[in-house]
Design an enzyme around this catalytic site. Sequence first.
Site, PDB file in Angstrom:
ATOM      1  N   HIS A 116       0.878  -1.423   0.032  1.00 18.20           N
ATOM      2  CA  HIS A 116      -0.030   0.129  -0.095  1.00 18.20           C
ATOM      3  C   HIS A 116       0.883   1.158  -0.079  1.00 18.20           C
ATOM      4  O   HIS A 116       2.216   1.263   0.609  1.00 18.20           O
ATOM      5  CB  HIS A 116      -1.034   0.075   1.216  1.00 18.20           C
ATOM      6  CG  HIS A 116      -1.966  -1.140   1.098  1.00 18.20           C
ATOM      7  ND1 HIS A 116      -3.153  -0.994   2.089  1.00 18.20           N
ATOM      8  CD2 HIS A 116      -2.230  -2.036   0.336  1.00 18.20           C
ATOM      9  CE1 HIS A 116      -3.858  -1.967   1.898  1.00 18.20           C
ATOM     10  NE2 HIS A 116      -3.274  -2.645   0.818  1.00 18.20           N
ATOM     11  N   GLU A 167       0.828   3.674   1.838  1.00 17.59           N
ATOM     12  CA  GLU A 167       1.463   4.157   3.311  1.00 17.59           C
ATOM     13  C   GLU A 167       2.586   3.486   3.692  1.00 17.59           C
ATOM     14  O   GLU A 167       3.481   4.048   4.194  1.00 17.59           O
ATOM     15  CB  GLU A 167       0.207   4.178   4.412  1.00 17.59           C
ATOM     16  CG  GLU A 167      -1.087   4.972   3.996  1.00 17.59           C
ATOM     17  CD  GLU A 167      -2.048   4.074   3.294  1.00 17.59           C
ATOM     18  OE1 GLU A 167      -3.434   4.278   3.834  1.00 17.59           O
ATOM     19  OE2 GLU A 167      -1.892   3.189   2.304  1.00 17.59           O
ATOM     20  N   CYS A 169      -5.942   1.783   6.033  1.00 18.33           N
ATOM     21  CA  CYS A 169      -6.744   0.491   6.533  1.00 18.33           C
ATOM     22  C   CYS A 169      -6.065   0.149   7.592  1.00 18.33           C
ATOM     23  O   CYS A 169      -5.109   0.673   8.197  1.00 18.33           O
ATOM     24  CB  CYS A 169      -6.367  -0.405   5.405  1.00 18.33           C
ATOM     25  SG  CYS A 169      -4.698  -1.068   5.162  1.00 18.33           S
ATOM     26  N   CYS A 178      -2.340  -0.540   7.539  1.00 20.68           N
ATOM     27  CA  CYS A 178      -1.598   0.487   7.228  1.00 20.68           C
ATOM     28  C   CYS A 178      -1.441   1.342   8.826  1.00 20.68           C
ATOM     29  O   CYS A 178      -0.573   1.762   9.180  1.00 20.68           O
ATOM     30  CB  CYS A 178      -1.893   1.362   6.242  1.00 20.68           C
ATOM     31  SG  CYS A 178      -1.553   0.861   4.554  1.00 20.68           S
TER      32      CYS A 178
END
Length: 181
Positions: A67, A69, A97, A100
């Site tokens: 991701h 992040e 999420c 993260c």
Amino acid sequence: MNDVSDDSADLMMDFESDNYFMQMALREARKAYDAKEVPVGAVIVRDGSVIARAWNQVETLKDATAHAEMLSLTSAQNAVGDWRLDGCTLYVTKEPCPMCAGAIVHCRPDRVVFGCPDEKGGAAGGWINLLESNPPLNHRCDIVAGVMQEECVALLQSFFREARDKKKAERDLIKKRSEEA
């Protein structure tokens, strides 16, 4: 009276810099979009300078943890030479999420600024709030939500609309071929 106007100027400047850095995160999200990835982008800022930037690369890297992040956190840690990101702000186009958010808590940035909420899976207040949890985890982050929300939402909606249209066209083609056979 002067104190109030000075405070207002500071608040406006902070909001404008949040917009400035969110525009950078949106540029990263557009890279994801162009690569057929869910268009989420992130930048990490320390002392007014970008020290890391990333975009979702789950499909590209065949890695569910890739991701924006997560990639930006790793890059920022390399840039500062420490896993602790004290004094940093993470800008991300979509609410983090739970995966993260957990990594963010452990890396300890001061702030997380995001564009659009994720009511079904967001972990910064949308579905749950791991960043300001009570009882607190080992760190709490200040959260600023909704910065450039319309632009962030529009990019995600466009991506998913195109994906649905492509899937429908593929189904229609399969149906047409089976009818011709």
